[in-house]
Design a protein around this motif. Structure first.
Motif, PDB file in Angstrom:
ATOM      1  N   UNK A  65       1.587 -12.059   0.551  1.00  0.00           N
ATOM      2  CA  UNK A  65       0.796 -12.445   1.919  1.00  0.00           C
ATOM      3  C   UNK A  65      -0.280 -11.396   2.378  1.00  0.00           C
ATOM      4  N   UNK A  66      -0.720 -10.689   1.394  1.00  0.00           N
ATOM      5  CA  UNK A  66      -1.784  -9.597   1.536  1.00  0.00           C
ATOM      6  C   UNK A  66      -3.175  -9.956   0.616  1.00  0.00           C
ATOM      7  N   UNK A  67      -4.109  -9.279   0.794  1.00  0.00           N
ATOM      8  CA  UNK A  67      -5.444  -9.439   0.254  1.00  0.00           C
ATOM      9  C   UNK A  67      -5.129  -8.955  -1.462  1.00  0.00           C
ATOM     10  N   UNK A  68      -4.245  -8.132  -1.598  1.00  0.00           N
ATOM     11  CA  UNK A  68      -3.917  -7.880  -3.033  1.00  0.00           C
ATOM     12  C   UNK A  68      -3.363  -8.699  -3.622  1.00  0.00           C
ATOM     13  N   UNK A  69      -3.016  -9.973  -3.282  1.00  0.00           N
ATOM     14  CA  UNK A  69      -2.342 -10.864  -3.985  1.00  0.00           C
ATOM     15  C   UNK A  69      -2.826 -11.382  -5.300  1.00  0.00           C
ATOM     16  N   UNK A  70      -4.178 -11.213  -5.680  1.00  0.00           N
ATOM     17  CA  UNK A  70      -4.714 -11.565  -6.916  1.00  0.00           C
ATOM     18  C   UNK A  70      -4.408 -10.543  -7.913  1.00  0.00           C
ATOM     19  N   UNK A  71      -4.183  -9.165  -7.642  1.00  0.00           N
ATOM     20  CA  UNK A  71      -3.582  -8.212  -8.467  1.00  0.00           C
ATOM     21  C   UNK A  71      -2.231  -8.577  -8.964  1.00  0.00           C
ATOM     22  N   UNK A  72      -1.560  -8.893  -7.904  1.00  0.00           N
ATOM     23  CA  UNK A  72      -0.028  -9.008  -8.032  1.00  0.00           C
ATOM     24  C   UNK A  72       0.233 -10.046  -9.115  1.00  0.00           C
TER      25      UNK A  72
END
Length: 145
Positions: free
Chosen positions: A19-26
Motif C-alpha cells: 500500500x506504499x509507493x515502494x511497492x515496485x521495489x517489493x
C-alpha cells in the motif's frame, strides 16, 4: 537465521509495503528471489503479488483488518514453502537475501503504510451562505500575536 522468523517478518512487511509507493521495489525483490530458485514461476508470482496488492488496497479502503491478516498469513506460508528447497545452500542464501530485503526495503515501507493507515482522517464540510468553517484533524489553537 531462523526461517520461520524471516518468513513471518517478510509476509507482514510485504503486505504492508503493498500500500506504499515502494511497492515496485517489493515486487521486484520478491520476484528476483523466485527467479533464482524457480525461474519458470517468477512471472506467475509477480502476477499473484499484483493481485494481492489489489486485495490489500481494497481491504485498507474498507478497514478490513481480518482480510489483511489473512493476506499476511498467506504470504508467510507461501514464503516458507518457497524456502523449503532441497538445495540447502541455495535455501540459506535466499533466506539471507529475503532478510536483507525485509530489513532494508520492505520494513520501512510497511511501517510507513501502517502509520498512514492508522492516522487516516476523512472529513467533509458543507458551508452555506456566509458561514465560517474551521476544520482540523488534530488540535486547533488560537494564537495571539
Amino acid at each position: 537465521m531462523d526461517v520461520a522468523t524471516v518468513t513471518e517478518a517478510a509476509g507482514t512487511a510485504l503486505v504492508g509495503a503493498m500500500a506504499t509507493d515502494l511497492w515496485g521495489k517489493a515486487v521486484d525483490g520478491v520476484t528476483a528471489l523466485w527467479r533464482r530458485a524457480y525461474p519458470d514461476r517468477a512471472e506467475t508470482v509477480a502476477a499473484e503479488l499484483e493481485q494481492t496488492r489489489r486485495q490489500v488496497l481494497a481491504a485498507r479502503q474498507s478497514n478490513d483488518e481480518r482480510a489483511l491478516q489473512d493476506l499476511r498469513t498467506g504470504w508467510q506460508l507461501r514464503l516458507a514453502q518457497f524456502l523449503d528447497l532441497e538445495d540447502h545452500k541455495l535455501a540459506e542464501e535466499l533466506v539471507a537475501e529475503l532478510h536483507r530485503l525485509v530489513e532494508e526495503e520492505l520494513k520501512s515501507a510497511a511501517s510507513l503504510s501502517e502509520h498512514n493507515c492508522a492516522n487516516k482522517v476523512e472529513m467533509k464540510v458543507v458551508a452555506l451562505g456566509t458561514s465560517r468553517v474551521n476544520q482540523v484533524a488534530g488540535n486547533q489553537y488560537n494564537y495571539k500575536d
